[in-house]
Design a protein around this motif. Structure first.
Motif, PDB file in Angstrom:
ATOM      1  N   ARG A  95       0.867  -1.176   0.000  1.00 43.74           N
ATOM      2  CA  ARG A  95       0.000   0.000   0.000  1.00 43.74           C
ATOM      3  C   ARG A  95       0.905   1.228   0.000  1.00 43.74           C
ATOM      4  O   ARG A  95       1.226   1.771   1.056  1.00 43.74           O
ATOM      5  CB  ARG A  95      -0.877   0.004   1.238  1.00 43.74           C
ATOM      6  N   ASP A 139      -0.590   4.392   1.787  1.00 41.97           N
ATOM      7  CA  ASP A 139      -0.613   4.214   3.235  1.00 41.97           C
ATOM      8  C   ASP A 139       0.786   4.394   3.807  1.00 41.97           C
ATOM      9  O   ASP A 139       0.962   5.046   4.843  1.00 41.97           O
ATOM     10  CB  ASP A 139      -1.153   2.828   3.582  1.00 41.97           C
ATOM     11  N   ARG A 140       1.783   3.823   3.146  1.00 39.87           N
ATOM     12  CA  ARG A 140       3.170   3.941   3.606  1.00 39.87           C
ATOM     13  C   ARG A 140       3.619   5.400   3.616  1.00 39.87           C
ATOM     14  O   ARG A 140       4.201   5.871   4.589  1.00 39.87           O
ATOM     15  CB  ARG A 140       4.078   3.103   2.708  1.00 39.87           C
ATOM     16  N   VAL A 156       1.715   8.163   3.693  1.00 42.23           N
ATOM     17  CA  VAL A 156       0.952   8.929   4.687  1.00 42.23           C
ATOM     18  C   VAL A 156       1.454   8.608   6.101  1.00 42.23           C
ATOM     19  O   VAL A 156       1.637   9.520   6.928  1.00 42.23           O
ATOM     20  CB  VAL A 156      -0.564   8.647   4.554  1.00 42.23           C
ATOM     21  N   THR A 157       1.702   7.334   6.386  1.00 39.43           N
ATOM     22  CA  THR A 157       2.182   6.944   7.712  1.00 39.43           C
ATOM     23  C   THR A 157       3.535   7.574   8.005  1.00 39.43           C
ATOM     24  O   THR A 157       3.753   8.136   9.089  1.00 39.43           O
ATOM     25  CB  THR A 157       2.282   5.409   7.812  1.00 39.43           C
ATOM     26  N   LEU A 174       3.119  11.311   8.596  1.00 34.68           N
ATOM     27  CA  LEU A 174       2.566  11.592   9.919  1.00 34.68           C
ATOM     28  C   LEU A 174       3.605  11.381  11.016  1.00 34.68           C
ATOM     29  O   LEU A 174       3.685  12.161  11.971  1.00 34.68           O
ATOM     30  CB  LEU A 174       1.339  10.714  10.178  1.00 34.68           C
ATOM     31  N   SER A 208       3.975   1.373  14.301  1.00 33.25           N
ATOM     32  CA  SER A 208       3.677   1.701  12.907  1.00 33.25           C
ATOM     33  C   SER A 208       4.626   0.977  11.955  1.00 33.25           C
ATOM     34  O   SER A 208       4.193   0.420  10.937  1.00 33.25           O
ATOM     35  CB  SER A 208       3.782   3.213  12.681  1.00 33.25           C
ATOM     36  N   LEU A 222       3.652  -1.685   9.103  1.00 28.03           N
ATOM     37  CA  LEU A 222       4.033  -1.458   7.700  1.00 28.03           C
ATOM     38  C   LEU A 222       4.781  -2.653   7.139  1.00 28.03           C
ATOM     39  O   LEU A 222       4.562  -3.044   5.986  1.00 28.03           O
ATOM     40  CB  LEU A 222       4.907  -0.200   7.588  1.00 28.03           C
ATOM     41  N   LEU A 261      -2.731  -1.988   6.940  1.00 28.53           N
ATOM     42  CA  LEU A 261      -3.121  -0.584   6.864  1.00 28.53           C
ATOM     43  C   LEU A 261      -2.685   0.106   8.156  1.00 28.53           C
ATOM     44  O   LEU A 261      -3.032  -0.329   9.252  1.00 28.53           O
ATOM     45  CB  LEU A 261      -4.638  -0.485   6.684  1.00 28.53           C
ATOM     46  N   THR A 262      -1.939   1.217   8.046  1.00 29.99           N
ATOM     47  CA  THR A 262      -1.264   1.772   9.219  1.00 29.99           C
ATOM     48  C   THR A 262      -1.485   3.254   9.440  1.00 29.99           C
ATOM     49  O   THR A 262      -1.197   3.764  10.515  1.00 29.99           O
ATOM     50  CB  THR A 262       0.248   1.495   9.111  1.00 29.99           C
ATOM     51  N   TRP A 263      -2.017   3.983   8.502  1.00 24.37           N
ATOM     52  CA  TRP A 263      -2.089   5.449   8.609  1.00 24.37           C
ATOM     53  C   TRP A 263      -2.772   5.909   9.881  1.00 24.37           C
ATOM     54  O   TRP A 263      -2.468   6.960  10.432  1.00 24.37           O
ATOM     55  CB  TRP A 263      -2.801   6.049   7.398  1.00 24.37           C
ATOM     56  N   TRP A 264      -3.714   5.138  10.389  1.00 24.16           N
ATOM     57  CA  TRP A 264      -4.497   5.537  11.553  1.00 24.16           C
ATOM     58  C   TRP A 264      -3.699   5.441  12.845  1.00 24.16           C
ATOM     59  O   TRP A 264      -4.013   6.118  13.827  1.00 24.16           O
ATOM     60  CB  TRP A 264      -5.755   4.672  11.662  1.00 24.16           C
TER      61      TRP A 264
END
Length: 179
Positions: A55, A58-59, A61-62, A65, A128, A132, A137-140
């Motif tokens: 993803r 997602d990677r 964005v994580t 953040l 996180s 990953l 899915l990790t963004w949250w």
């Protein structure tokens, strides 16, 4: 006269090596296969193993953040070491007249808040990265980690604020107007 016999593994063939070890030749060691009396059952289908899904969004964005959180932790954590300035700014934002004077209690709690901030980021980053690597899915997770860490840090900062004379006078004043 020199000994012309080959040393182990030099010139000897595999058959000569087996005989030198005292092992039977390969043809003699392996019995001929025989047909089984009963046919073997058909193999069960192997369960499908989900490979980690890639993803890339997602990677990204994580990681973004976590990077933003690291900058925030460094800047905010250093400011908590000067707790008097932080508390005075907070009191002015809240509209409280007066200055923060509870430095004896404020300094250790400011240091504790800075340490909690760093530990919260480290735990969030470790979890996180673990997710990953597993392709989940990790963004949250950085968002939830930040929320939990801010709540704990706020409680640490509330201890010296609740024991400050200017803040207590403000609370008494607002409680008198509510009645």
């Amino acid at each position: 006269m020199t000994d012309q016999r080959p040393r182990y593994g030099e010139i000897a063939t595999p058959e000569e090596q087996r005989l030198a070890r005292g092992l039977p030749l390969i043809d003699e060691a392996v019995p001929a296969p025989t047909a089984p009396a009963f046919p073997a059952p058909a193999p069960a289908p192997a369960p499908a193993v989900d490979a980690p899904r890639r993803r890339p969004v997602d990677r990204i964005v994580t990681i973004a953040l976590l990077a933003y959180g690291l900058v925030n932790v460094v800047v905010t954590g250093l400011s908590y070491l000067d707790i008097g300035r932080v508390m005075n700014e907070t009191m002015s934002i809240l509209g409280i007249e007066g200055e923060f004077t509870n430095y004896a209690m404020g300094r250790p709690w400011g240091t504790i808040a800075a340490i909690v901030l760093v530990l919260g980021w480290c735990i969030t980053a470790a979890l996180s990265i673990r997710r990953l690597r597993r392709g989940r899915l990790t963004w949250w997770l950085p968002v939830v980690g930040a929320i939990v860490t801010v709540i704990v840090v706020s409680l640490c900062l509330a201890v010296p604020m609740m024991n400050d004379p200017a803040f207590l006078a403000y609370l008494e004043q607002t409680a008198g107007t509510v009645r």
